[in-house]
Design an enzyme around this catalytic site. Structure first.
Site, short mmCIF file in Angstrom:
data_model
loop_
_atom_site.label_atom_id
_atom_site.label_comp_id
_atom_site.label_asym_id
_atom_site.label_seq_id
_atom_site.Cartn_x
_atom_site.Cartn_y
_atom_site.Cartn_z
N LYS A 174 0.86 -0.96 0.28
CA LYS A 174 0.19 -0.03 0.83
C LYS A 174 0.60 1.14 0.11
CE LYS A 174 -1.62 3.43 2.21
NZ LYS A 174 -2.02 4.60 1.24
N GLU A 249 9.93 1.73 10.53
CA GLU A 249 10.53 2.35 10.44
C GLU A 249 10.21 3.66 10.90
OE1 GLU A 249 13.81 2.40 10.35
OE2 GLU A 249 14.16 -0.39 9.09
N CYS A 283 13.95 11.02 6.40
CA CYS A 283 14.18 10.87 7.78
C CYS A 283 15.11 10.85 8.23
CB CYS A 283 13.32 9.44 8.07
SG CYS A 283 14.44 8.02 7.40
N GLU A 384 9.60 16.30 15.45
CA GLU A 384 9.75 16.14 14.03
C GLU A 384 9.13 17.36 12.63
OE1 GLU A 384 8.69 12.68 11.02
OE2 GLU A 384 10.84 12.92 10.58
P1 NAD Z 1 2.05 9.36 7.04
O1 NAD Z 1 2.92 7.76 8.72
O2 NAD Z 1 1.17 9.97 7.43
O3 NAD Z 1 1.32 7.66 6.48
C1 NAD Z 1 3.28 6.55 5.68
C2 NAD Z 1 1.50 5.56 5.45
O4 NAD Z 1 1.34 5.53 5.97
C3 NAD Z 1 0.98 6.20 3.91
O5 NAD Z 1 1.01 4.77 2.87
C4 NAD Z 1 0.00 6.17 4.69
O6 NAD Z 1 -1.16 5.88 3.82
C5 NAD Z 1 -0.24 5.02 6.28
N1 NAD Z 1 -1.40 5.69 6.75
C6 NAD Z 1 -1.74 6.51 7.64
N2 NAD Z 1 -2.65 6.25 8.03
C7 NAD Z 1 -3.03 4.73 8.42
C8 NAD Z 1 -3.16 3.75 8.83
N3 NAD Z 1 -4.07 4.39 10.16
N4 NAD Z 1 -3.39 2.53 8.79
C9 NAD Z 1 -2.13 2.24 8.13
N5 NAD Z 1 -1.61 2.66 6.87
C10 NAD Z 1 -1.66 4.23 7.66
O7 NAD Z 1 3.77 8.82 6.63
P2 NAD Z 1 4.47 10.61 5.71
O8 NAD Z 1 3.70 11.88 5.31
O9 NAD Z 1 3.96 9.71 4.44
O10 NAD Z 1 5.64 10.21 5.22
C11 NAD Z 1 6.61 11.51 6.59
C12 NAD Z 1 6.60 10.45 7.45
O11 NAD Z 1 7.62 8.61 7.37
C13 NAD Z 1 7.80 11.19 8.93
O12 NAD Z 1 7.53 11.04 10.16
C14 NAD Z 1 9.11 10.39 8.29
O13 NAD Z 1 10.30 10.73 9.67
C15 NAD Z 1 8.98 8.72 8.00
N6 NAD Z 1 10.15 8.38 7.78
C16 NAD Z 1 10.99 7.36 8.25
C17 NAD Z 1 11.90 6.13 7.49
C18 NAD Z 1 12.66 5.86 8.32
O14 NAD Z 1 13.29 4.89 7.12
N7 NAD Z 1 12.60 5.49 9.43
C19 NAD Z 1 11.66 7.02 5.86
C20 NAD Z 1 11.32 7.63 4.88
C21 NAD Z 1 10.01 8.31 5.98
#
Ligand code: NAD
Length: 494
Positions: A174, A249, A283, A384
């Site tokens: 997804k 992650e 991230c 963040e």
């Molecule tokens: P997000 O948490 O809003 O969304 C990430 C994914 O989760 C999307 O596909 C979203 O549709 C899905 N999602 C959202 N709510 C959900 C739920 N209730 N159940 C299941 N899936 C759900 O994050 P974002 O805004 O897309 O990305 C930014 C974040 O990602 C930042 O916090 C960043 O630090 C983190 N990030 C971490 C890493 C790492 O490797 N640690 C790498 C890249 C990004």
């Protein structure tokens, strides 16, 4: 404008409800990149069914053969590299240089995991009983649900899918609703490859609908999630209730510690790149610079000078360093944090504004922003922001720098700048972060080493490199008795 579909088995299908969502180009919000299925639990269920049906055959395919198929996928990725780079540039707002870096990381992971097909080592050891062999072997877990964010829409899917597949799992991905086009182009590569039907599936949709349906689906034995800490906690709770394995992650508040004996020019260069390339939407972006007091003014002066030179612009323009922010929600979050920083009493010395004039008028652009006089208790030092905003903090001593470093709840990546090997080693011992660097920016992971964070940046698992094999496989412990009798350690008298 193109209509994109879910990939379920070998079929490209819309959502069963007929609902869709659109994705716009962050560099030009008038441009609709495509329309995507807004999937629900039924669509997710169909994809999980396809993955479940494909599992037996794929898991019984010898791992070296799986590796050969991965190698073919690697060739296709190379062939369609430019097309995927185009999609990343448009969908994320990344520069072409950054998108090419993302593709490199994706292909590197494919090559690395293809080779793992000839390893997947278990262990053999001695039994405490005679004529008995004791060993472990790796087995796949089952259907894996893979949920990814928008900032590396191709790479992060590859970093999860290739280890999952080499271990013999089947997957339902997804991708983020904020970069679905690049993910869809990647799905086309998997569909075109020699992977058997149903091994790789992709379902588009919103997080709380399609994402959560995947997490709740009882046939999905592992959820591998990269995204925000807030969503990660929710996913871990749901997985905990149904005892599904979960690998997280999550977010970061990464810091570079700049010590007085370091090469200041090098530290400035690394912090500028770490904080502002990719518009700070990594991230592992450097969001705090913790600078020793005796070099604070000199560092700050050069930092501001160098940051001023960075060009904010259209991602297709070769001289651009900072492209647009990916989506409006993210842009508003950055604007909000700049206001919070000012209210908390931090000093805004550069940037702080959305850019809206001329070439910026159609996109989601934000200036590179530097706050100084930031104290550890301020929200801009702890939370963040995920944008081009850097908090500069003063530390009187090495000791205080480490204390400030560890004062956030996150622990993803960290850097220390010094020429003193003793200080570097002590910082490596004490910085609470999963990925640490000496004299380098806070990002730049290589595919053969583990990646992941401590504290609120993860839940103890590691992905990438050899660690991904641990995450995406199950260990079976096996005893083979060739004594000819029935013996057991629990019958044995001492
Ligand atoms: P997000 O948490 O809003 O969304 C990430 C994914 O989760 C999307 O596909 C979203 O549709 C899905 N999602 C959202 N709510 C959900 C739920 N209730 N159940 C299941 N899936 C759900 O994050 P974002 O805004 O897309 O990305 C930014 C974040 O990602 C930042 O916090 C960043 O630090 C983190 N990030 C971490 C890493 C790492 O490797 N640690 C790498 C890249 C990004």
């Amino acid at each position: 404008m193109r209509t994109f579909y879910n990939l379920i088995g070998k079929e490209w299908v819309g959502s069963r409800s007929g609902k869709t969502f659109e994705r716009r180009n962050p560099a030009n919000i008038d441009e609709v990149l495509g329309v995507f299925p807004r999937s629900d639990a039924e669509d997710v269920g169909a994809a999980v069914d396809a993955a479940r049906k494909a599992f037996r055959e794929w898991s019984e395919t010898p791992a070296p053969v799986r590796g050969r198929i991965l190698r073919e996928i690697g060739e296709l990725l190379r062939k369609r590299r430019d097309e995927l780079i185009d999609a990343i540039v448009k969908d994320v707002g990344k520069t072409r240089r950054d998108a090419a870096g993302e593709m490199k990381a994706a292909i590197d992971m494919c090559d690395f995991m293809a080779g793992e097909g000839r390893r997947l080592y278990g262990k053999t050891t001695f039994s405490e009983l005679p004529k008995r062999l004791a060993m472990t072997r790796r087995f796949p877990i089952g259907v894996c649900g893979i949920i990814t964010p928008w900032n590396f829409p191709v790479n992060l899917i590859c970093w999860k899918v290739f280890p999952a597949l080499i271990c013999g799992n089947t997957v339902v991905v997804k991708p983020s609703e904020n970069a679905p086009m690049a993910a869809s182009k990647l799905a086309e590569v998997f569909a075109e490859s020699g992977l058997p039907e149903g091994v790789f599936n992709m379902v588009h949709g919103l997080g709380e609908e399609a994402g959560e349906a995947l997490v709740r689906n009882g046939e999905v034995r592992l959820i591998s999630f990269t995204g925000s800490t807030e969503v990660g906690k929710r996913i871990a709770t749901i997985c905990g209730e149904r005892l599904a394995k979960v690998s997280l992650e999550l977010g970061g508040k990464n810091a570079a510690i700049v010590l007085e004996d370091c090469d200041i020019e090098m530290a400035v260069d690394a912090v500028v790149r770490g904080a502002f390339t990719g518009a700070g939407q990594r991230c592992t972006a450097t969001s705090r610079a913790i600078v020793q007091a005796s070099v604070y003014n000199r560092f700050l002066e050069r930092l501001v000078e160098e940051t001023r030179k960075l060009k904010v612009g259209h991602p297709e323009d070769e001289s651009t360093v900072i492209g647009p922010v990916n989506n409006e929600e993210q842009l508003n979050k950055i604007i909000r944090y700049v206001e919070i920083g000012k209210e908390e009493g931090a000093r805004l010395v550069l940037g702080g504004r959305r850019l809206t004039e001329g070439i910026y008028s159609k996109g989601l652009y934000f200036e590179p922003t530097i706050f100084t006089d930031v104290r550890p208790e301020m929200r801009i030092a702890r939370e963040e922001i995920f944008g081009p905003v850097l908090a500069v903090m003063r530390a009187e001593s090495f000791e205080e720098a480490i204390e400030i470093h560890n004062s956030t709840s996150y622990g993803l990546s960290a850097s220390v700048f010094t020429r003193d090997v003793n200080k570097a080693m002590e910082a490596l011992d004490r910085m609470e972060a999963g990925v640490c660097y000496v004299n380098a920016p806070t990002f730049g992971s290589e595919v053969h080493l583990p990646f992941g964070g401590m504290k609120d940046s993860g839940a103890g698992h590691r992905e990438v490199g050899f660690a991904a094999i641990e995450t995406f496989s199950e260990l079976k412990t096996i005893y083979i008795d060739y004594s000819g009798g029935v013996q057991n350690v629990q019958f044995k008298r001492d």
